[in-house]
Scaffold this motif. Structure first.
Motif, PDB file in Angstrom:
ATOM      1  N   UNK A   1       0.890  -1.186   0.126  1.00 24.44           N
ATOM      2  CA  UNK A   1       0.221  -0.033   0.033  1.00 24.44           C
ATOM      3  C   UNK A   1       0.974   1.332  -0.137  1.00 24.44           C
ATOM      4  N   UNK A   2       0.414   2.220  -0.574  1.00 22.29           N
ATOM      5  CA  UNK A   2       1.034   3.604  -0.413  1.00 22.29           C
ATOM      6  C   UNK A   2       0.700   4.437   0.881  1.00 22.29           C
ATOM      7  N   UNK A   3       1.619   4.662   1.673  1.00 21.63           N
ATOM      8  CA  UNK A   3       1.475   5.286   2.770  1.00 21.63           C
ATOM      9  C   UNK A   3       0.890   6.819   2.726  1.00 21.63           C
TER      10      UNK A   3
ATOM     11  N   UNK B   1      -6.381   4.135   3.780  1.00 16.04           N
ATOM     12  CA  UNK B   1      -6.560   2.650   3.587  1.00 16.04           C
ATOM     13  C   UNK B   1      -7.664   2.187   3.672  1.00 16.04           C
ATOM     14  N   UNK B   2      -8.433   1.499   2.705  1.00 17.65           N
ATOM     15  CA  UNK B   2      -9.873   1.097   2.572  1.00 17.65           C
ATOM     16  C   UNK B   2      -9.752  -0.568   3.288  1.00 17.65           C
TER      17      UNK B   2
ATOM     18  N   UNK C   1      -1.943  -9.900   4.548  1.00 14.11           N
ATOM     19  CA  UNK C   1      -3.194  -9.066   4.215  1.00 14.11           C
ATOM     20  C   UNK C   1      -2.667  -7.906   3.111  1.00 14.11           C
ATOM     21  N   UNK C   2      -1.981  -6.730   4.035  1.00 11.25           N
ATOM     22  CA  UNK C   2      -1.375  -5.753   3.460  1.00 11.25           C
ATOM     23  C   UNK C   2      -0.014  -5.284   4.031  1.00 11.25           C
TER      24      UNK C   2
ATOM     25  N   UNK D   1       0.185   6.028   8.777  1.00 11.50           N
ATOM     26  CA  UNK D   1      -1.016   5.489   7.998  1.00 11.50           C
ATOM     27  C   UNK D   1      -2.396   6.090   8.551  1.00 11.50           C
ATOM     28  N   UNK D   2      -3.158   6.420   7.514  1.00 15.39           N
ATOM     29  CA  UNK D   2      -4.500   6.764   7.729  1.00 15.39           C
ATOM     30  C   UNK D   2      -5.740   5.989   7.311  1.00 15.39           C
TER      31      UNK D   2
END
Length: 263
Positions: free
Chosen positions: A90-92, A96-97, A164-165, A259-260
């Motif tokens: 993931x891109x920080x 995040x979905x 997972x991610x 991360x958000x």
């Protein structure tokens, strides 16, 4: 001995559970003969399914259950490992979905990126450090496909060790730039301290955890490859993720990573 058809079936059920965002019950209840070795065979089959259907590639590996406290909490007796795929990164900079996840949790990690293969015959901590290109702060999102996050060691291994991610920080550090035993870690959730730890909480030294995994891989005819990203194990307990959450990991001597989560 479990039949190949049965291993294929378990791998497909785990793949389908992740794809459909649905839970499965522990396979050891149905197959008490399921062993750690057989579970890694299932994991290999699961990764092949994911690579084929998701059109992705292997980007590295991850360690799980590296702390004694986590092993006792989950009722297991040794660490586990799983495979990272390129589409897990993931891109920080982006929220995040959680839509495609079942019951996601997030953990602080130290990522090792390798410049050389680790082929053995027996891999030591010194060899892990020598083969490392750089380290970086990281976080891993784990998401067991099992009902109520309830599993045995063979179950979790078959499920790719709850992979997972993952999110990597952008700054790179040489292994001799930081103290990989005493380096402090602060993990915050919505600007409040969730947990503190040190790098040595991962089996006394995160490179020791990687050496353990490297030797397990060699016994299976596999190895850590140049270019692999390896998440060396959670430094604290995992925090449950909810919409709108923010998480930050801060290491002594390294950049912070935040991360958000989407609202």
């Amino acid at each position: 001995m479990m039949k190949t058809d049965t291993l294929d079936q378990i791998a497909y059920e785990l793949y389908k559970a992740e794809r459909d965002v649905s839970e499965v019950t522990k396979f050891v209840d149905q197959y008490p003969e399921l062993t750690v070795a057989t579970a890694y065979d299932i994991q290999d089959k699961l990764i092949e399914l994911k690579r084929m259907h998701e059109q992705t590639t292997i980007s590295g590996l991850k360690l799980g259950l590296t702390s004694k406290a986590k092993q006792q909490m989950m009722g297991v007796h040794e660490p586990s490992y799983g495979v990272l795929l390129a589409n897990m990164a993931l891109n920080p900079q982006l929220p995040i979905s959680l839509k495609s996840l079942i019951h996601p949790k997030i953990e602080p990690e130290i990522a090792f990126v390798f410049k050389e293969d680790l082929r053995g015959p027996i891999v030591t901590v010194a060899q892990v450090l020598k083969a490392t290109d750089y380290i970086a702060p990281a976080m891993e999102i784990i998401d067991s496909r099992y009902l109520n996050f309830n599993f045995t060691l063979p179950d979790v291994i078959a499920d790719n060790s709850s992979s997972s991610r993952y999110i990597l920080g952008s700054q790179k550090y040489a292994v001799n730039e930081v103290d990989l035993v005493n380096m402090g870690c602060i993990f915050t959730h919505n600007d409040e301290i969730f947990a503190t730890s040190t790098a040595g909480s991962v089996m006394g030294h995160p490179a020791r955890a990687i050496a353990w995994m490297a030797n397990k891989l060699i016994a299976r005819g596999q190895h850590i490859r140049a270019g692999d990203i390896v998440l060396s194990g959670a430094l604290t307990g995992a925090a449950t993720m909810h919409a709108g959450d923010s998480f930050t990991v801060s290491f002594d001597g390294m950049e912070s990573l935040t991360v958000e989560v989407e609202r």
